[in-house]
Design an enzyme around this catalytic site. Sequence first.
Site, PDB file in Angstrom:
ATOM      1  N   GLU A  43      31.031 -79.302   0.852  1.00 12.74           N
ATOM      2  CA  GLU A  43      30.667 -78.440  -0.265  1.00 12.74           C
ATOM      3  C   GLU A  43      30.760 -79.225  -1.564  1.00 12.74           C
ATOM      4  O   GLU A  43      31.696 -80.033  -1.733  1.00 12.74           O
ATOM      5  CB  GLU A  43      31.648 -77.261  -0.302  1.00 12.74           C
ATOM      6  CG  GLU A  43      31.032 -75.997  -0.812  1.00 12.74           C
ATOM      7  CD  GLU A  43      32.072 -74.896  -0.898  1.00 12.74           C
ATOM      8  OE1 GLU A  43      32.098 -74.184  -1.914  1.00 12.74           O
ATOM      9  OE2 GLU A  43      32.875 -74.795   0.060  1.00 12.74           O
ATOM     10  N   ASP A  72      23.472 -87.414  -6.141  1.00 13.98           N
ATOM     11  CA  ASP A  72      23.442 -86.058  -6.672  1.00 13.98           C
ATOM     12  C   ASP A  72      22.536 -86.110  -7.888  1.00 13.98           C
ATOM     13  O   ASP A  72      22.603 -87.049  -8.675  1.00 13.98           O
ATOM     14  CB  ASP A  72      24.849 -85.582  -7.047  1.00 13.98           C
ATOM     15  CG  ASP A  72      24.904 -84.067  -7.151  1.00 13.98           C
ATOM     16  OD1 ASP A  72      24.327 -83.387  -6.274  1.00 13.98           O
ATOM     17  OD2 ASP A  72      25.500 -83.552  -8.104  1.00 13.98           O
TER      18      ASP A  72
END
Length: 196
Positions: A43, A72
């Site tokens: 997560e 990311d």
Amino acid sequence: MAGTETWVLASHNAGKIKELSDILAPFGIALKSAADLDLPEPEETEDSFEGNAGLKARAACESTGLVCLADDSGLAVDALDGAPGIYSARWAGEPRDFGRAMQMVQDELGDAADRTARFVCVIALARPDGSMAHYRGEVVGEIVWPPRGEAGFGYDPIFQPEGETRTFAEMSAAEKRALSHRGRALALMAAAELGA
Ligand code: IMP
């Protein structure tokens, strides 16, 4: 470099895996993906691109004992204090609807004079010795409305890079890669890690 090294990309995205494999292959590095190795997807609990890329790379490195890369990325709109930022994918909801996410950006911007935005990509590289490096690529541009173009993905149809007259969604994949946040982060990583 010896032709036996294996690195891991902590991603299930086939497009990212192909792009990175092509960069690493000339250096004798074979790339395996999170899907190849059946790695769990952690997560994304951090509040920065660096934090989230780092936690994905570190988790994959601890599972495999290999050099692991993770990225990311997202769209940061200046007049929205950097939103949607690390929440770029989540703004599109489930199932993903980027038409809705782009409309949200436009609605929140309203008639703001400043439509400046940037795409950000951070690549984290985690090594089995516990060390970590981060490489950040950015491309500055403006939010246009209505959306234009069919290529690319995500927020591409509303992002026009500085100095260009087309959005990312109106460019070929090669044209976009030459300008993009992900292309820049990959180039920084390749220069630092591979001497490319
Ligand atoms: P992730 O880094 O794969 O989690 O992607 C984050 C989200 O940022 C994506 O789902 C897109 O919404 C957005 N994003 C990242 N890079 C791009 C891009 O190159 N074009 C359009 N949207 C992007």
